[in-house]
Write a protein that holds these residues in place. Structure first.
Motif, PDB file in Angstrom:
ATOM      1  N   ARG A 333      68.025 -21.728 118.024  1.00 56.47           N
ATOM      2  CA  ARG A 333      67.741 -23.145 117.778  1.00 56.47           C
ATOM      3  C   ARG A 333      69.075 -23.873 117.823  1.00 56.47           C
ATOM      4  O   ARG A 333      70.052 -23.438 117.204  1.00 56.47           O
ATOM      5  N   LEU A 334      69.104 -24.965 118.548  1.00 56.77           N
ATOM      6  CA  LEU A 334      70.373 -25.665 118.801  1.00 56.77           C
ATOM      7  C   LEU A 334      70.340 -27.050 118.180  1.00 56.77           C
ATOM      8  O   LEU A 334      69.272 -27.631 117.982  1.00 56.77           O
ATOM      9  N   VAL A 335      71.491 -27.554 117.884  1.00 58.49           N
ATOM     10  CA  VAL A 335      71.558 -28.894 117.300  1.00 58.49           C
ATOM     11  C   VAL A 335      72.044 -29.871 118.375  1.00 58.49           C
ATOM     12  O   VAL A 335      72.538 -29.455 119.430  1.00 58.49           O
ATOM     13  N   PRO A 336      71.888 -31.195 118.110  1.00 56.29           N
ATOM     14  CA  PRO A 336      72.281 -32.169 119.131  1.00 56.29           C
ATOM     15  C   PRO A 336      73.706 -31.917 119.644  1.00 56.29           C
ATOM     16  O   PRO A 336      74.577 -31.492 118.887  1.00 56.29           O
ATOM     17  N   ASN A 337      73.906 -32.159 120.905  1.00 52.63           N
ATOM     18  CA  ASN A 337      75.160 -31.955 121.654  1.00 52.63           C
ATOM     19  C   ASN A 337      75.324 -30.540 122.212  1.00 52.63           C
ATOM     20  O   ASN A 337      76.082 -30.331 123.154  1.00 52.63           O
ATOM     21  N   GLN A 338      74.639 -29.548 121.622  1.00 49.52           N
ATOM     22  CA  GLN A 338      74.674 -28.222 122.250  1.00 49.52           C
ATOM     23  C   GLN A 338      73.745 -28.272 123.462  1.00 49.52           C
ATOM     24  O   GLN A 338      72.580 -28.629 123.326  1.00 49.52           O
ATOM     25  N   ASP A 339      74.288 -27.893 124.610  1.00 50.52           N
ATOM     26  CA  ASP A 339      73.477 -27.896 125.834  1.00 50.52           C
ATOM     27  C   ASP A 339      72.804 -26.528 125.976  1.00 50.52           C
ATOM     28  O   ASP A 339      73.468 -25.490 125.969  1.00 50.52           O
TER      29      ASP A 339
END
Lengths: 462, 462
Positions: A333-339
């Motif tokens: 699960r990624l957070v904003p700005n991680q592509d």
């Protein structure tokens, strides 16, 4: 707006029965065995849109499962709301943990849902929440109170990564043109604590395969002398976190947005009881990245979890075998700005580098999507907030969710539209788990609240 | 002794067909679905013993699958040989890797078996090797050349830990009284390098279960915030070996017999090509405990291997779930002096200590057995060696095997008898693996060699 309460009382039974009809269709998109059922579900959604009052509704073919599109245009000058949802559902496994068959919906009361909850795969995610919008439209059309234009885009591949939605959106920009996208595919904090989701995590989902010897071997004759793919896979998975539960993939955290002390303090104000959380899950302790609270760990921080693992002999009894291959499904699960594409590549490179000589490793990306943060100062957020105030009597709390709806950032990119996430489910509704359910109260509350959003959004857009 | 060659030529087809008949019975003892087949196999073995010339044969009930006992007593003054074997087989999984159905035997030529090999589950382990003894008896009885008494004890639970054999042996000491126990359930180095197994490893087989939350969870909503049982299990398994691939369980090596430099040098003389070994398994490198050679790692050193692992979603596609439970089957091969019960307890204590807060761990011992070293200075070894010299034209090499036949030490304890291990299979015969097979040449060579063992053992015992 004429009060919807009376309409709900009159039609409650029918609204529940219509949803149950839809829930009986096992539209599991991940499993090819259910492909005809997925198609059947799309047909049912199309029919329901027409019945509810759409001028047109159509099945739009894609390279995968179709997208159902419908619209009710009352005046091109008025604002247009595009409702997105999905008619496909997660697999029901493990079946034996369900207390009733996943595709034979039943209504039962629970502590949290004293007025009853509908138990079925997809009850909350997302058939129930999607169908609230169909019934909200019905109310507005039948009572001649629809204040704006409405479009529906209901897809059948959300649970498998929305692989064909991007193409569809890119090729149908005019058809899908809108002023705001409205989605109910998230949750709220509690029935007496309404909230609006303002952030979603991104996702990268991969499958890994570790191959050792070219065939299964006798563990007595070969044990200790060749790399055992299961032991090796366990070692590689273990190496993905350090002793503080930080993820060890080089570059993984490079673009992660670090929240300020103030923002974290603001988040910490949301009502939350760690004791109740642990009690609900029957666990003695929570577990996660050092330096962050439980609510931070599952919202503003990226994570890496193994979603499935298998290899060797898994039947009854004992078999002394060294498997040729071992597998795992792993999601981040990624957070904003991680592509997500960049993270998928970083994972692949790192994971392959962990393999010892004597095994080969294959990493296959399944799907992914970007994270998203929605604004809270626009008309849509204000209209939604006011709608909750009207029907809940309380101002909703903005809340970051740990889940992912990868297409939200796609919509912004392709359609230049913002999204508002009005979720009416609860974390305890067991979406993606055995015994998924959706409170009858929540279902009706959604149908009640949505028309007010249309009303306030139209008013604020003037 | 009248030459057996002629008898073999005459009866070869029948010997093969009789074995094929037995191999068609899917007597998988680990899987309750096959319980009637296991029973059927015991009946078939009983019938074959009577046909071969036993005076009596009987099905002896146990708390599990029955033991087939048969005997041919020609003179109580003469030596008595007790043949042990088993009619149960390993599960055939993974079925899809078999090139022909596991219980529909076929004969195919291979590089190593140019005269053909019988492909079927149990072809080598142990139906084929057990049946050599039945046919050797037939030859000796039909040609009036049986030089001693023979008893047969053929069990149906070897592949699941011989749980009821101990009681049977303890309660039937007189019936089973013998001068030597003869077993063909091991291999030899190559068809032109006969060998006699002189050491067996012990075994401890356990199943572990790691439980986190009380239900499967959505990995977006809970990921990173609760202990994921699969990630935790991977970490715990990884922690069982250190960076030199030593096993980390405290006390595990305390009683391990360390061989002298001379003994290791002697072992190293056995013909072995690391290049061919790697080539046969399609691996670039071997892998194992630092400081030991491949042949040492799989014979004189104890090992720990995961034989199976499972948890979470393992179907097609993707499911973003955090499983409630994860499981593994783990076995340890032990060397002489390591007590399997003690090692099982050490494992349990250590494994439980590896669990972080937030999960619970259950360790369930499946079965186990002690290791064994057979003497090479007694009459039985000398007789076996001479028998191989007669039929192979070469002196067999004494060899420690990595496999386990836990009941060998039980026999010594209860019956005060030594065991001689005359195996005719090859490591490449894929026992416990898909496409198990047994060379036709090996099968016939076994039937040819065994009568000479009886002859020489009787002569040496005078």
């Amino acid at each position: 707006m004429q009060d919807i309460s009376e309409y709900l009382v009159k039609n409650k039974e029918r609204f529940i029965n219509e949803l149950i009809h839809l829930l009986k269709i096992p539209s599991v998109s991940a499993d090819p065995a259910y492909s005809q059922d997925v198609i059947n579900a799309s047909e049912a959604v199309k029919a329901s849109l027409l019945e509810a009052g759409c001028d047109t509704a159509e099945i739009c073919e894609t390279n995968g499962y179709p997208i159902v599109y419908g619209e009710k245009i009352i005046n091109p000058e008025l604002p247009t709301v595009l409702v997105y949802g999905h008619y496909d559902v997660q697999p029901a496994d493990p079946i034996d943990l369900w207390n009733s068959p996943p595709f034979e919906p039943i209504i039962k009361s629970t502590d949290i849902h004293p007025e009853g909850a509908i138990f079925a795969r997809g009850a909350c995610d997302d058939k129930g929440q999607m169908y609230m919008h169909v019934k909200a439209l019905e109310f507005m059309v039948k009572t001649n109170q629809l204040p704006c234009n409405v479009k529906f885009m209901i897809e059948g591949e959300e649970e498998v990564g929305s692989e064909n939605l991007g193409t569809f959106v890119a090729e149908n920009k005019e058809k899908l043109a809108n002023d705001i996208i409205l989605i109910s595919d998230t949750g709220m904090i509690a029935n007496n604590v309404p909230s609006i989701t303002t952030g979603l995590r991104g996702l990268s989902y991969v499958e890994v395969e570790v191959t050792g010897p070219n065939r299964d071997l006798h563990s007595g004759l070969y044990g200790g002398a060749v790399a055992n793919p299961i032991n090796v896979l366990a070692k590689m998975i273990a190496a993905l976190h350090d002793e503080n539960n930080h993820i060890t993939i080089p570059g993984f955290y490079d673009k992660v947005e670090e929240l300020s002390k103030e923002e974290r303090a603001e988040m910490a104000k949301a009502p939350f009881s760690l004791e109740n959380y642990k009690k609900a899950l029957d666990i003695k302790a929570v577990y996660g990245e050092k330096g962050y609270t439980t609510n931070e760990r599952n919202s503003i921080r990226p994570t890496l979890d193994v979603n499935g693992i298998w290899g060797g002999y898994i039947g009854a009894g004992a078999k002394t075998v060294i498997a040729s291959k071992a597998y795992a499904k792993i999601s981040m699960r990624l957070v904003p700005n991680q592509d997500w594409k960049e993270i998928t590549n970083l994972f692949k490179t790192h994971f392959e580098s962990l393999a010892p000589e004597g095994v080969t490793v294959k990493v296959t990306p399944h799907h992914g999507g970007q994270g998203y943060v929605t604004p809270i100062d626009n008309n849509a957020y204000k209209a939604a907030s006011k709608a909750y105030e009207t029907t809940f009597g309380k101002t909703p709390i903005p809340q970051r969710s740990g889940g992912s709806i990868p297409i939200v950032s796609l919509f912004e990119q392709e359609l230049k539209s913002k999204t508002i996430l009005m979720g009416f489910g609860l974390d305890s509704d067991a979406i993606h788990s055995p015994n998924e359910h959706f409170g009858v109260w929540n279902y009706l509350k959604g149908i009640e609240t949505i028309p007010y959003f249309y009303q306030y959004f139209t008013e604020l857009s003037k």
